[in-house]
Design an enzyme around this catalytic site. Structure first.
Site, short mmCIF file in Angstrom:
data_model
loop_
_atom_site.label_atom_id
_atom_site.label_comp_id
_atom_site.label_asym_id
_atom_site.label_seq_id
_atom_site.Cartn_x
_atom_site.Cartn_y
_atom_site.Cartn_z
CG ASP A 89 28.95 -46.34 42.36
OD1 ASP A 89 27.85 -45.98 42.81
OD2 ASP A 89 29.94 -46.56 43.09
CB ILE A 90 23.97 -43.30 40.05
CG1 ILE A 90 23.87 -43.79 38.60
CG2 ILE A 90 23.35 -41.92 40.20
CD1 ILE A 90 22.43 -43.92 38.10
N GLY A 91 26.34 -41.82 42.21
CA GLY A 91 26.58 -41.36 43.58
C GLY A 91 27.67 -42.21 44.21
CB THR A 96 30.57 -37.90 43.06
OG1 THR A 96 30.32 -37.20 44.29
CG2 THR A 96 31.86 -37.35 42.45
CE1 TYR A 114 27.86 -40.24 56.37
CE2 TYR A 114 28.07 -38.67 54.58
CZ TYR A 114 27.71 -38.95 55.89
OH TYR A 114 27.21 -37.96 56.69
CB SER A 115 25.56 -46.07 52.47
OG SER A 115 26.50 -46.99 51.96
CD1 TRP A 172 35.86 -39.15 49.72
CD2 TRP A 172 34.01 -39.96 50.68
NE1 TRP A 172 35.29 -38.13 50.44
CE2 TRP A 172 34.16 -38.60 51.04
CE3 TRP A 172 32.92 -40.67 51.18
CZ2 TRP A 172 33.25 -37.94 51.87
CZ3 TRP A 172 32.01 -40.01 51.99
CH2 TRP A 172 32.19 -38.66 52.34
CB CYS A 221 20.41 -40.21 61.89
SG CYS A 221 20.14 -38.69 60.95
#
Length: 386
Positions: A173-175, A197, A137-138, A178, A354
């Site tokens: 892994d910060i954030g 998360t 999701y990025s 999934w 966006c």
């Protein structure tokens, strides 16, 4: 989303400030071009004049106006800096938002899980339909990609290469979302991963995805972490940190990263500094968010970390968001069992507005690589070709 056949409001009834703003952006009222606005309800006028971008977005959710190609209309408005006009109409609203951000720590530890509950816990069925198979999701990396899945895989591999991952290393892994990056780094590069998360649904999904791998997924705020890691990565999470917490964030990176380690920060950035988050995005999509400007990041690095690389590929987010929108629309016959039409219009407005934001180059997408000053080896920047 198709334009409605509802009766249109006479263009002559549109208030002059709104009519001028649209005209200057090359948008005709009730015109035939794909970027021309179709107005169905006069309540739109007061909504925009009274509440600016919040009113415009809510009016779209209500079906008071439509446009065949929403992203192209919003691109024209943003390219013409129409948002500055709406801010002038709603000065008090923006002053209150700016004051709120100055007075309140919107991303304090006690509020850290709000965005997870509000947005990331919306429903795994929605995100499974919208995203690629690894549910990244990025922004994808599209330079050599033919589709969304390739763009995300190329992005993941570029991250791993920039971090110079080696088998047996420990990656934080910060954030972690999934768990797609954690899975990729563990399976392709042989590293151990701790992913964190603030979304319980993400945690459950990521744990299932990474079962049997040297991967742990924890529901925890970054400020509460202990230990040290060879490499640290944060993808699409910094937008939720907030300006007041940048010192604590970079202090945590300093503390958690080994002396010879590397840290990669993947974040949306803004063309210029903003005093407040767009009120529609804050209310409906990402509460308490803050998009950094270049200066707002740089001013918190002095004496803390060495900036090794700064890579911008913001226009790739336009392609990524449009691909997500197409996926949601294709899946809507199934998704509509759990989400109503107003939600569909909200999500469409989110994704395509966006996309316009990045197309107009008001938004950037940055990958920054940092090290400690004590790191003995020289860092060489990389832009992989796939």
């Amino acid at each position: 989303m198709k334009t409605s056949t509802f009766e249109l409001v006479d263009a002559q009834r549109v208030p002059k400030p709104i009519a001028d703003m649209l005209h200057n952006a090359g948008i005709r009222i009730n015109g035939s071009a794909s970027h021309d606005i179709q107005i169905h309800d006069e309540r739109l006028f007061n909504a925009v004049l009274s509440h600016g971008s919040l009113g415009l977005g809510e009016a779209y959710m209500n079906g008071w106006w439509q446009v065949p190609q929403l992203d192209e209309m919003m691109f024209r408005l943003m390219r013409n800096n129409a948002d500055e006009h709406t801010k002038a109409w709603t000065k008090m609203q923006w002053l209150m938002l700016a004051l709120r951000e100055k007075v309140i720590n919107l991303q304090a530890p006690t509020r850290a899980f709000q965005v997870g509950e509000h947005h990331y816990d919306t429903g795994n069925d929605l995100f499974e339909a919208m995203l690629d198979p690894l549910m990244i999701y990025s922004c994808g990396y599209w330079e050599h990609a033919q589709n969304l899945e390739e763009a995300q895989l190329h992005k993941l591999d570029m991250i791993c290469q920039k971090l110079q991952l080696q088998s047996g290393e420990k990656l934080l892994d910060i954030g972690c979302g999934w768990g797609g990056l954690a899975w990729y780094a563990a399976t392709r590069y042989g590293v151990q991963v701790l992913g964190i998360t603030v979304s319980s649904q993400q945690q459950q999904y990521a744990r299932a995805r990474c079962a049997g791998l040297p991967v742990e997924i924890e529901l925890i705020d970054y400020r509460d972490l202990q230990g040290q890691f060879d490499k640290v990565v944060s993808v699409g999470m910094f937008e939720h940190v907030g300006l007041k917490n940048y010192p604590a964030y970079f202090d945590a990176i300093q503390r958690l990263m080994k002396p010879d380690g590397l840290f990669l920060l993947h974040t949306i950035g803004g063309f210029d500094k903003t005093d407040a988050t767009d009120p529609w995005i804050d209310k409906y999509i990402f509460p308490n968010g803050k998009i950094p400007s270049p200066g707002e990041i740089a001013e918190h690095l002095d004496g803390k970390l060495v900036l090794e690389d700064w890579h911008n590929f913001g226009t790739d987010y336009d392609k990524t968001l449009v691909a997500w929108h197409v996926n949601v629309e294709n899946a809507w016959p199934v998704l509509k069992a759990n989400y109503d039409e107003r939600f569909r219009r909200m999500w469409t407005y989110y994704l395509l507005t966006c996309a316009a934001y990045f197309r107009a180059r008001k938004g950037m997408l940055w990958q920054l690589v940092f090290s400690h000053r004590e790191r003995p080896s020289v860092y060489r920047s990389t832009r992989p070709r796939f």
